[in-house]
Design an enzyme around this catalytic site. Sequence first.
Site, PDB file in Angstrom:
ATOM      1  N   ASP A 136       6.006   7.501 -13.871  1.00 47.73           N
ATOM      2  CA  ASP A 136       7.507   8.270 -13.123  1.00 47.73           C
ATOM      3  C   ASP A 136       6.564   8.812 -11.926  1.00 47.73           C
ATOM      4  O   ASP A 136       7.247   9.282 -11.255  1.00 47.73           O
ATOM      5  CB  ASP A 136       8.671   8.229 -13.604  1.00 47.73           C
ATOM      6  CG  ASP A 136       9.828   6.851 -13.721  1.00 47.73           C
ATOM      7  OD1 ASP A 136       9.308   5.982 -12.554  1.00 47.73           O
ATOM      8  OD2 ASP A 136       9.438   6.252 -15.324  1.00 47.73           O
ATOM      9  N   ILE A 180      12.664   5.717  -8.885  1.00 44.74           N
ATOM     10  CA  ILE A 180      12.773   5.277  -7.904  1.00 44.74           C
ATOM     11  C   ILE A 180      13.886   6.204  -6.782  1.00 44.74           C
ATOM     12  O   ILE A 180      13.002   6.832  -5.824  1.00 44.74           O
ATOM     13  CB  ILE A 180      12.491   4.068  -7.883  1.00 44.74           C
ATOM     14  CG1 ILE A 180      11.418   3.272  -7.798  1.00 44.74           C
ATOM     15  CG2 ILE A 180      12.335   3.067  -6.013  1.00 44.74           C
ATOM     16  CD1 ILE A 180      10.415   3.399  -7.008  1.00 44.74           C
ATOM     17  N   GLU A 225      -6.955   6.683  -7.620  1.00 44.29           N
ATOM     18  CA  GLU A 225      -5.391   6.707  -7.080  1.00 44.29           C
ATOM     19  C   GLU A 225      -4.903   7.158  -7.133  1.00 44.29           C
ATOM     20  O   GLU A 225      -3.219   7.147  -6.319  1.00 44.29           O
ATOM     21  CB  GLU A 225      -5.484   5.257  -8.603  1.00 44.29           C
ATOM     22  CG  GLU A 225      -5.741   5.429  -9.741  1.00 44.29           C
ATOM     23  CD  GLU A 225      -6.738   4.978 -10.829  1.00 44.29           C
ATOM     24  OE1 GLU A 225      -6.900   4.753 -11.352  1.00 44.29           O
ATOM     25  OE2 GLU A 225      -8.302   5.697  -9.866  1.00 44.29           O
TER      26      GLU A 225
END
EC number: 6.3.4.2
Length: 534
Positions: A72, A20, A510
């Site tokens: 990730d 993140i 998605e």
Amino acid sequence: MSTKYIFVTGGVVSSLGKGITAAALGRLLKSRGLKVANQKLDPYINVDPGKMSPLQHGEVFVTDDGAETDLDLGHYERFTDESLTRSSSVTSGKVYWQVLNRERQGDFMGGTVQVIPHITNEIKDIIMRVGKEKDMDVVITEIGGTVGDIEGLPFLEAIRQMKWEVGQENVLYIHVTLLPYLKMAGEIKTKPTQHSVKELRSIGIQPDILVCRTEYAISQSVKDKLALFCNVKPGAVVQNIDAATLYQVPRLMQEEGLDSLVCKMLGLPDAPADMDDWYAMVDRFLALKEKVTIGLVGKYVDLHDAYLSVAEALTHAGIAKDVAVDIKWIDSGELTGENVSAQLKGLQGIIVPAAFGERGSEGMIQAAHYARVNGIPYFGIGMGLQAAAIEFARNVLFLEGANSTEFDENTAHPVVYSPEGAVDEAGLADSMRLGAYECRLASGTQIAKLYGTDKISERHRNRYEINTAYCEEFNKAGFIPVGIEPKTCMVEAMELEGHPFYIGVLFQPEFKSRPNRAHPLFAGFVEAAKAKKA
């Protein structure tokens, strides 16, 4: 301008949010007009996560060019809105595989093949390839694992060498650590971070910036102490405090001055960051009051990371439709005809995501049946489409025993099957259909209206498909094949006539959803769920 390389390492404990941090920094630098690419180096020996259990590794994210990657990369794409490639996901297994293949071909002229320089050279080549592919200004590379892990040493040695190979003015090291808070002492402790930096320095890497994960705000005195003891410049200690949503992290990082600090250290133009749209999206999300409850029926609901991109895509759709999406996680392995009504009662929508294997498949079929007969919005992805097709064949077409050949090789009605030759003897191999494929949508259908076009491209990760021998029966009964892959005539999407929202797709939409640009199918599904509640 030479490509700049930023390396993000982690210390103290795993799961600190290096990914993140790297994704948020990528977003901030891109908002300054820079061309940014993210990359993940993972030290495990598997060639890729494709055959790893979701319970161990979470979901497998798929790129346009068909790479099965770490989850990730999904964060990277969602934050930076850049489509990544197979060069953006590297494992020790992939590196050793490539080097050993070259050794077998005689590329090293009979010389001894060693970790240094051969493995480290291969790692450096892969890192630099990302920058060269699209002439990037900045490449942000996250090193998986934690400093001190023996399996990560070749990667750390490679990035140590990078500083002298491309010039120290073109390389920046960011170290993400944990600052634990001891409740009884009432203190944030810095010693674990000091030891982590010491470990990193012992292998020749001096971090330039510390990003400190913390539950509580860090005082300036703590930052000054860390800067002194860890040998970083004053002002180069950045707090990364817990956020209400991961999409808040860029704002928190910008408030700490991370992007300005990086630009200054790398000699990048310190242009103002244009994050207005992103911050407006975050504010909308935090202000949502209306809620819909969506049942996610899957095999791995005990580990939500197994469906990370699906959950995030539902969040994106909720932001677009001004409604908070509350996911009810339902284990398909425990769903039966006897308890399905009790388990799914009160839901405004049901989603069945992609999966493999027989376990839990009957529960997914029960979920598809419940949604169909009760008029509940249903969105089937991969196996979710297959479950809907099997349910419809059994209960509407009255094809007794209809099934997928994945679950019953001898079924009398293989409405879902794998074309001959597509699966090896073990049922695995490299027969997987991976990456982006074109799909043509029937005009005037619900799915075509949602996309706003009849020609789309979506990413796949599947082995089994709808048996076209049954398409005429499906079509006559109202479960219509509405999406076709033009080269093979494979059925990519089906929708049920007369239902508020009952759509199944073979691909996995998605992967292309973005927080400030929800995928049209997820947006349509959440809108239908919102209408169901109303």
